[in-house]
Write a protein that holds these residues in place. Structure first.
Motif, PDB file in Angstrom:
ATOM      1  N   THR A  16     -26.868  17.129  14.394  1.00  7.75           N
ATOM      2  CA  THR A  16     -27.060  17.237  12.361  1.00  7.75           C
ATOM      3  C   THR A  16     -27.025  15.475  11.755  1.00  7.75           C
ATOM      4  O   THR A  16     -26.033  14.729  12.069  1.00  7.75           O
ATOM      5  N   SER A 150     -34.498  25.246  18.330  1.00  5.54           N
ATOM      6  CA  SER A 150     -34.275  25.211  16.520  1.00  5.54           C
ATOM      7  C   SER A 150     -32.607  25.072  16.495  1.00  5.54           C
ATOM      8  O   SER A 150     -32.777  25.497  17.558  1.00  5.54           O
ATOM      9  N   LYS A 151     -31.864  24.619  15.749  1.00  5.21           N
ATOM     10  CA  LYS A 151     -30.279  23.980  15.744  1.00  5.21           C
ATOM     11  C   LYS A 151     -29.598  25.875  15.919  1.00  5.21           C
ATOM     12  O   LYS A 151     -28.274  25.509  16.945  1.00  5.21           O
ATOM     13  N   THR A 152     -30.200  26.689  15.055  1.00  2.00           N
ATOM     14  CA  THR A 152     -29.963  27.803  15.592  1.00  2.00           C
ATOM     15  C   THR A 152     -29.434  28.664  16.922  1.00  2.00           C
ATOM     16  O   THR A 152     -29.099  29.756  17.496  1.00  2.00           O
ATOM     17  N   ASP A 178     -33.812  21.378   5.866  1.00  2.00           N
ATOM     18  CA  ASP A 178     -33.345  22.756   4.980  1.00  2.00           C
ATOM     19  C   ASP A 178     -32.742  22.822   3.959  1.00  2.00           C
ATOM     20  O   ASP A 178     -33.228  21.510   2.900  1.00  2.00           O
ATOM     21  N   VAL A 184     -33.691  21.433  10.559  1.00  2.00           N
ATOM     22  CA  VAL A 184     -33.526  21.977  10.928  1.00  2.00           C
ATOM     23  C   VAL A 184     -33.575  22.395  12.666  1.00  2.00           C
ATOM     24  O   VAL A 184     -33.361  23.629  14.028  1.00  2.00           O
ATOM     25  N   ASN A 185     -34.201  21.177  12.756  1.00  2.00           N
ATOM     26  CA  ASN A 185     -34.097  21.353  14.513  1.00  2.00           C
ATOM     27  C   ASN A 185     -33.494  20.364  15.653  1.00  2.00           C
ATOM     28  O   ASN A 185     -33.117  19.185  14.863  1.00  2.00           O
TER      29      ASN A 185
END
Length: 194
Positions: A16, A150-152, A178, A184-185
């Motif tokens: 991030t 996606s980071k999630t 975001d 976000v990725n």
């Protein structure tokens, strides 16, 4: 003689803080899973020369390598924002060229502007990635695939998990932003030793 290191599970991070829109460096976000074992190359890392430089001629990358460990919260460090043009080798991963998955992390952009892996999205299958160690030995890797995730839903096991291959992973930020101005990725480049 070196003692075998005790291996403990760690929470691994996605990258991030790549956005130049971020007013301060963002803290790494923990990946959804923990790594339970390390690759065989990780245990031997103290006996072999550490990587010192990465080069990707096809996209104009030539960077010294910082050594990245873990933050206090057990997430993987990322290079400082003010060293955006420098990539880093995660010391908890394999030594590049040895058995296991070696991981090199770099920013796409930081609050200081364009960063070392800004053009990583342009890399193509078959591209050469060269890692040079402290003794001047080079290891050539060939890119086999890339993915933007996606980071999630970061694929922790696929990136950091144990493997018998001589593998290299390059990681940077990717995708839309975001509300806080962070991508976000993550873009992940997979490569194997020639």
């Amino acid at each position: 003689m070196y003692a075998r290191l005790a291996l403990v599970p760690v929470v691994l991070a996605v990258l991030t803080g790549c956005s130049s829109a971020a007013p301060t460096p963002a803290a790494p976000t923990a990946a959804p899973a923990a790594l339970g074992t390390a690759s065989p190359g990780t245990v031997r890392a103290a006996r072999v020369a550490a990587p010192a430089k990465v080069a990707i001629p096809s996209i104009g990358v030539s960077s010294p390598l910082l050594r990245l460990g873990l933050n206090a919260d057990r997430t993987v460090e990322v290079p400082p924002s003010d060293k955006g043009m420098t990539a880093g080798w995660y010391t908890g991963s394999a030594v590049p060229g040895r058995t296991g998955a070696a991981v090199i992390i770099g920013h796409n952009d930081t609050r200081f502007g364009r960063a070392v892996f800004h053009d990583l999205r342009k890399i193509t299958k078959g591209a050469d990635v060269t890692v040079t160690d402290e003794r001047g030995k080079t290891s050539h890797f060939t890119v086999t695939s890339t993915e933007s995730v996606s980071k999630t839903a970061f694929p922790t096991q696929r990136v950091y998990g144990s493997t018998t291959d001589h593998a290299l992973r390059l990681i940077t930020c990717d995708g839309d932003f975001d509300a806080q101005g962070h991508p976000v990725n993550n873009l992940i480049v997979y490569a194997t030793l020639d």
